[in-house]
Write a protein that holds these residues in place. Structure first.
Motif, PDB file in Angstrom:
ATOM      1  N   PRO A 270     -73.632  11.893  41.715  1.00 23.78           N
ATOM      2  CA  PRO A 270     -74.601  11.061  42.424  1.00 23.78           C
ATOM      3  C   PRO A 270     -75.643  11.802  43.249  1.00 23.78           C
ATOM      4  O   PRO A 270     -76.463  11.164  43.908  1.00 23.78           O
ATOM      5  N   HIS A 271     -75.618  13.132  43.254  1.00 22.13           N
ATOM      6  CA  HIS A 271     -76.511  13.828  44.177  1.00 22.13           C
ATOM      7  C   HIS A 271     -77.059  15.130  43.599  1.00 22.13           C
ATOM      8  O   HIS A 271     -77.159  16.128  44.305  1.00 22.13           O
TER       9      HIS A 271
ATOM     10  N   SER B 275     -75.913  10.793  37.841  1.00 19.04           N
ATOM     11  CA  SER B 275     -75.864   9.331  37.796  1.00 19.04           C
ATOM     12  C   SER B 275     -77.167   8.735  37.303  1.00 19.04           C
ATOM     13  O   SER B 275     -77.196   7.575  36.866  1.00 19.04           O
TER      14      SER B 275
ATOM     15  N   ASN C 239     -72.072   3.688  40.348  1.00 22.74           N
ATOM     16  CA  ASN C 239     -73.302   3.226  40.990  1.00 22.74           C
ATOM     17  C   ASN C 239     -74.090   2.344  40.028  1.00 22.74           C
ATOM     18  O   ASN C 239     -75.259   2.585  39.716  1.00 22.74           O
TER      19      ASN C 239
ATOM     20  N   GLY D  51     -71.780  11.722  47.586  1.00 15.28           N
ATOM     21  CA  GLY D  51     -70.733  11.035  46.846  1.00 15.28           C
ATOM     22  C   GLY D  51     -69.538  10.726  47.728  1.00 15.28           C
ATOM     23  O   GLY D  51     -68.993  11.612  48.390  1.00 15.28           O
TER      24      GLY D  51
ATOM     25  N   THR E 165     -70.481   6.569  36.043  1.00 13.79           N
ATOM     26  CA  THR E 165     -70.868   6.385  37.442  1.00 13.79           C
ATOM     27  C   THR E 165     -70.491   4.984  37.911  1.00 13.79           C
ATOM     28  O   THR E 165     -70.674   4.006  37.177  1.00 13.79           O
TER      29      THR E 165
ATOM     30  N   LYS F  93     -72.329   6.586  45.639  1.00 14.77           N
ATOM     31  CA  LYS F  93     -73.454   6.983  46.505  1.00 14.77           C
ATOM     32  C   LYS F  93     -73.235   6.447  47.919  1.00 14.77           C
ATOM     33  O   LYS F  93     -72.890   5.285  48.110  1.00 14.77           O
TER      34      LYS F  93
ATOM     35  N   VAL G 128     -78.232  11.490  50.427  1.00 15.77           N
ATOM     36  CA  VAL G 128     -77.241  10.593  49.857  1.00 15.77           C
ATOM     37  C   VAL G 128     -76.220  11.437  49.109  1.00 15.77           C
ATOM     38  O   VAL G 128     -76.572  12.351  48.362  1.00 15.77           O
TER      39      VAL G 128
END
Length: 507
Positions: free
Chosen positions: A236-237, A245, A276, A326, A274, A302, A324
């Motif tokens: 996520p980052h 993601s 998200n 995880g 993911t 996230k 942001v």
């Protein structure tokens, strides 16, 4: 302890307060050689019979005059020592069981695994020495930290934890990216691990920046001796667009990169999903139709957390700034289970192998994932808290659970919970399950009454003399808020009746 609530309520608090020291002083100080540290750890990770099995018979703690374990306890430097002697005596009240006939081996994506427990793709499996140590301690496999054609340039710090009341580690946030090691170095790690541990399972987690890179990475991981490939579509980052993601939310990209990976290997492929996203089934189906063998779920969520109200910086605090990141840890387990159930209930995914992860700390967590259809389990955050040693209680706890219930192999529990998860409209709405109040455990604190009045249906009042709850059955809707909030474990599900019946008040 004669108090019936001690074992169920206070014992978890006592063992939860243990520092779980490395080279535990309490064990070294014991004149009888009692393995107090491992017994406490077993209790903490819900391996109760395993804790009892480790105790000598008779238990020497009752007659011990020195109590050297208490003097040695490092918790005493902070507040009060952990009551090691009382914990040992209580541990002896659990049943001693044997698990010799239970089999934890399982096939996953056509690969034989000695047990279902793997390290997930993260810092806990990021070089040769770490993974070798984990393998020697009993982990069956590793999803090696995600490898790309580039080495990540990391920030400091990159970890932070979420706390609640006395619980120091409810959840965990990271802003760490993929491997910091060059590609050739990672390939050397994989080759050496496969050479030294041929029966262990190596999952090579990869992340490409375009189709050519996905194919190339698949080729070199296959040549290095990997058993399974895992496509990281879900970090996520990542610092660049089109990675992690950002891919996993796009079924078309998932399909394209899965096809590219398949061109480079004959090995089983896992597509790591993911959370998200609203509907995980869509990218999962796209991955399977494009050539993936199975699904890995879930990656981290996230998140932003821990805003410092003096500086207004958030954690992890990188010179007053963050990004942001995880979110992982025990708190995400219900979310992970929901996604896994949704995929296993989807016609196009029902028979697809799933490697489950997200908040797994104990054998019981792992068993829940398997009961919802996972054949393989991955763990990171718990290892970061407690070390690789948790595998001892995961293996033993799972074996003892299976033996106690008559199962011969761990595969027998896979998917057994799925028939019990129904659409909301299919649940019985014509009856009420009333709470049951255990007078021997109730301490008269009134917590259930407070919660019922302020957050429920005003069905409980506190008796003026005893302090115990009295229920008005005409008001009770059977929501079980009282069961959830009781700190003494004195409230449990009771009798179920149809809604057209009225029972008298119950005290």
């Amino acid at each position: 302890m004669n108090n019936p609530a001690y074992r169920d309520v206070s014992l978890p608090e006592e063992v939860g307060g243990c520092l779980l020291c490395a080279g535990a002083p309490c064990r070294k100080a014991c004149p009888y050689g009692v393995a107090a540290d491992t017994i406490i750890r077993s209790l903490r990770f819900e391996n109760f019979s395993g804790a009892a099995n480790r105790l000598p018979e008779p238990v020497p703690c009752a007659s011990c005059a020195t109590k050297d374990c208490l003097s040695a306890c490092l918790k005493g430097k902070m507040s009060r020592p952990v009551p090691v002697d009382e914990i040992m005596l209580t541990a002896s009240t659990y049943d001693r069981l044997s698990s010799e006939d239970t089999d934890l081996s399982i096939d996953f994506c056509g690969v034989r695994c000695e047990n279902p427990f793997f390290l997930s793709s993260s810092v806990v499996g990021s070089n040769y020495e770490m993974v070798a140590k984990a393998f020697e301690m009993g982990w069956a496999g590793v999803a090696f930290k995600t490898i790309g054609t580039f080495a990540a340039n990391e920030v400091s710090p990159r970890f932070d934890a979420l706390t609640k009341e006395s619980v120091p580690f409810v959840g965990f946030k990271n802003i760490e990216q993929i491997s910091e090691h060059p590609l050739n170095e990672n390939l050397a790690y994989l080759r050496q691990l496969k050479k030294d541990f041929p029966t262990k399972v190596i999952v090579a987690s990869i992340m490409g920046q375009d189709e050519a890179e996905w194919t190339y990475l698949a080729e070199v991981m296959t040549a290095a001796g990997a058993d399974i490939l895992e496509c990281n579509f879900s970090c996520p980052h990542m610092a660049a667009n089109g990675l992690g993601s950002d891919v996993g939310q796009n079924p078309e990209l998932v399909a394209a990169y899965t096809r590219a990976t398949r061109r480079g290997t004959h090995l089983p492929i896992l597509a790591k999903m993911t959370p998200n996203i609203g509907n995980m089934e869509l990218p999962a189906i796209a991955a399977i139709e494009a050539g993936a063998t199975g699904i890995a779920a879930i990656n981290t969520i996230k998140s932003i957390m821990n805003v410092n109200l003096d500086t207004f910086a958030s954690g992890p605090d990188v010179q007053g700034r963050t990004s942001v990141g995880g979110y992982s840890g025990k708190a995400v387990k219900p979310i992970a289970l929901r996604f896994i159930q949704a995929m296993k209930s989807c016609d196009k995914l029902a028979g697809v192998p799933v490697s489950g992860m997200g908040g797994i700390e104990t054998w019981r967590d792992a068993a829940e994932f398997m009961a919802l259809g996972c054949e393989n389990i991955q763990v990171t955050t718990s290892v970061m808290q407690y070390g690789y040693r948790i595998i001892e209680d995961m293996i033993e706890g799972m074996r003892l659970y299976l033996a106690a219930r008559g199962y011969k192999s761990v595969g027998e529990i896979v998917g057994r919970a799925l028939p019990n998860i129904l659409p909301a409209e299919a649940l019985d709405r014509d009856s009420i399950c009333y709470p049951r109040f255990d007078r021997s455990k109730c301490v008269g604190c009134g917590r259930c009454c407070l919660s019922c009045y302020d957050g429920g249906h005003q069905a409980l009042r506190q008796d003026d003399k005893t302090g115990r709850p009295v229920m008005d059955a005409r008001r009770c809707v059977g929501c079980h808020l009282c069961v959830a909030v009781c700190p003494a474990g004195a409230v449990s599900p009771g009798v179920r009746v149809t809604k057209d019946r009225i029972i008298s008040n119950v005290g």
